[in-house]
Design an enzyme around this catalytic site. Structure first.
Site, PDB file in Angstrom:
ATOM      1  N   GLY A 111      12.497  18.024  21.171  1.00 14.70           N
ATOM      2  CA  GLY A 111      13.213  16.948  21.852  1.00 14.70           C
ATOM      3  C   GLY A 111      12.686  15.612  21.381  1.00 14.70           C
ATOM      4  O   GLY A 111      11.554  15.512  20.918  1.00 14.70           O
ATOM      5  N   GLN A 136      11.211   6.601  20.777  1.00 17.91           N
ATOM      6  CA  GLN A 136      10.230   7.198  19.863  1.00 17.91           C
ATOM      7  C   GLN A 136      10.518   6.877  18.399  1.00 17.91           C
ATOM      8  O   GLN A 136       9.657   7.079  17.547  1.00 17.91           O
ATOM      9  CB  GLN A 136      10.152   8.721  20.059  1.00 17.91           C
ATOM     10  CG  GLN A 136       9.534   9.099  21.410  1.00 17.91           C
ATOM     11  CD  GLN A 136       9.438  10.593  21.568  1.00 17.91           C
ATOM     12  OE1 GLN A 136      10.410  11.244  21.914  1.00 17.91           O
ATOM     13  NE2 GLN A 136       8.273  11.152  21.288  1.00 17.91           N
ATOM     14  N   CYS A 159       3.477  15.925  22.975  1.00 22.23           N
ATOM     15  CA  CYS A 159       4.473  14.881  22.712  1.00 22.23           C
ATOM     16  C   CYS A 159       4.259  14.367  21.297  1.00 22.23           C
ATOM     17  O   CYS A 159       3.110  14.141  20.904  1.00 22.23           O
ATOM     18  CB  CYS A 159       4.300  13.748  23.723  1.00 22.23           C
ATOM     19  SG  CYS A 159       5.442  12.377  23.457  1.00 22.23           S
ATOM     20  N   HIS A 214      10.753   9.372  28.872  1.00 26.89           N
ATOM     21  CA  HIS A 214      10.596   8.428  27.755  1.00 26.89           C
ATOM     22  C   HIS A 214      11.528   7.235  27.909  1.00 26.89           C
ATOM     23  O   HIS A 214      11.167   6.106  27.572  1.00 26.89           O
ATOM     24  CB  HIS A 214      10.918   9.104  26.417  1.00 26.89           C
ATOM     25  CG  HIS A 214       9.757   9.819  25.777  1.00 26.89           C
ATOM     26  ND1 HIS A 214       8.617   9.167  25.371  1.00 26.89           N
ATOM     27  CD2 HIS A 214       9.580  11.123  25.447  1.00 26.89           C
ATOM     28  CE1 HIS A 214       7.779  10.047  24.812  1.00 26.89           C
ATOM     29  NE2 HIS A 214       8.342  11.244  24.853  1.00 26.89           N
TER      30      HIS A 214
HETATM   31 ZN    ZN Z   1       7.484  12.985  24.248  1.00 25.16          ZN
END
Ligand code: ZN
Length: 162
Positions: free
Chosen positions: A44, A49, A86, A132
């Site tokens: 994911g 990000q 993550c 996020h």
């Molecule tokens: Zn993450």
């Protein structure tokens, strides 16, 4: 290809903005996100990000790519704790308490509303990605002391790789 933003990149703490129209630019961002997610063997990824403050997440739990625009956890119940990693926090795992069953609403790239009822691990992944979009990382689910220890550990590991 877009580099994954690594903590403490300040963009990871910002709130992503809702998408008003699903234009070509949104599809382009979603494509870039999928590319970065697969290249880094993630399951994911959320737009911040890769440095984009848009409410877009991509998820692939082995059943194909799903893109969700403006995703939201509508309701949920139960709880469980599991170690999570993550891509923005390399080399660390954090026990995170999440809801066991969630209803997530969002839109796909064709503008169709999707209502997902998710249990267990898949539900956990969507909760992680939606976090996020609100500037919340897994290290914000634990105490400050534990967070500082983990961040030190992450920095130490990262410096070894340079
Ligand atoms: Zn993450």
């Amino acid at each position: 290809m877009d580099e994954i933003r690594i903590y403490p990149d300040p963009i990871l703490r910002k709130k992503a903005l809702p998408i008003k129209n699903i234009e070509d630019q949104v599809k382009e961002i979603a494509d870039r996100m999928a590319e970065s997610m697969y290249a880094n063997k993630g399951i994911g990824l959320a737009a911040p990000q890769i440095g984009m403050l848009s409410q877009i997440v991509v998820v692939d739990l082995g059943e194909g790519l799903r893109t969700l625009i403006n995703p939201e956890v509508i309701e949920g119940e139960g709880e469980s704790v599991l170690e999570e990693g993550c891509l923005s926090l390399p080399n660390i795992e954090v026990p995170v308490k999440r809801m066991e069953k969630v209803f997530v609403r969002g839109w796909n790239l064709e503008g169709k509303e999707l209502n997902l009822e998710l249990f267990g691990f898949p539900g956990r992944v969507y909760q992680h990605e939606i976090d996020h979009l609100n500037g919340i990382l897994i290290i914000h689910h634990i105490s400050r002391l534990k967070r500082e220890i983990l961040i030190k550990k992450m920095r130490k590991e990262l410096s070894k790789n340079i």
